[in-house]
Motif scaffolding. Structure first.
Motif, short mmCIF file in Angstrom:
data_model
loop_
_atom_site.label_atom_id
_atom_site.label_comp_id
_atom_site.label_asym_id
_atom_site.label_seq_id
_atom_site.Cartn_x
_atom_site.Cartn_y
_atom_site.Cartn_z
N ALA A 1 0.80 -1.32 0.07
CA ALA A 1 0.38 -0.03 0.23
C ALA A 1 1.07 1.35 0.02
O ALA A 1 0.57 1.85 -0.47
N ALA B 1 2.30 1.75 -3.58
CA ALA B 1 1.82 1.70 -4.77
C ALA B 1 0.88 4.01 -4.17
O ALA B 1 -0.21 4.11 -4.63
N ALA C 1 -1.57 4.16 -1.80
CA ALA C 1 -2.79 4.60 -0.84
C ALA C 1 -3.27 3.66 0.46
O ALA C 1 -1.76 2.94 1.08
N ASP C 2 -3.78 3.29 0.49
CA ASP C 2 -4.49 3.28 2.09
C ASP C 2 -4.91 2.29 1.98
O ASP C 2 -5.64 1.28 1.48
N PHE D 1 -6.96 -1.63 -0.75
CA PHE D 1 -6.81 -0.70 -0.70
C PHE D 1 -7.59 0.66 -1.76
O PHE D 1 -8.57 0.69 -2.19
N SER D 2 -7.00 1.84 -0.99
CA SER D 2 -8.26 2.89 -1.85
C SER D 2 -6.66 4.36 -2.16
O SER D 2 -5.86 4.04 -0.82
N ARG D 3 -7.18 5.52 -2.77
CA ARG D 3 -7.05 6.08 -2.99
C ARG D 3 -7.59 7.62 -2.81
O ARG D 3 -8.74 7.63 -3.86
N THR E 1 -9.58 10.30 -5.05
CA THR E 1 -9.49 10.49 -6.26
C THR E 1 -9.55 12.61 -6.43
O THR E 1 -9.98 12.72 -5.28
#
Length: 103
Positions: free
Chosen positions: A74, A77, A79-80, A96-98, A100
């Protein structure tokens, strides 16, 4: 069976043994079929090769990810990461998220 049906081959399943092992270096569960004796493979009745005793045909690789490795992925990348686990920790889902960009 699927290989025989899909490719019209004649792998003798009685001469193959299922094997499984956990590879600690790769942190992966590996499954393969291993020939227990030499045997020919034919396509439409014509021999195309001979499989030798001890030949391995890998069928599956399932990687096991530690929480530390997931966090490292993470971070690399950008990412959270949120890890959801069952109470007994038998099952785990990593999300995994980012954020926007605003439009």
């Amino acid at each position: 069976k699927m290989i025989n049906a899909s490719l019209d081959l004649d792998f003798p399943l009685d001469k193959l043994q299922w094997c499984v092992a956990y590879d600690t270096k790769e942190e992966a569960l590996k499954r393969w079929m291993e020939a227990t004796e030499d045997f020919p493979i034919s396509h439409h009745g014509e021999q195309v090769t001979v499989i030798r005793k001890g030949t391995r045909m890998q069928t599956e690789m399932s990687r096991k990810f530690s929480d530390a490795l997931l966090q490292s992925l993470a971070e690399r990348a950008g990412a959270d990461l949120v890890i959801h686990k069952t109470d007994d920790e038998f099952y785990k889902a990593a999300v995994f998220s980012r954020a926007t960009a605003a439009k």
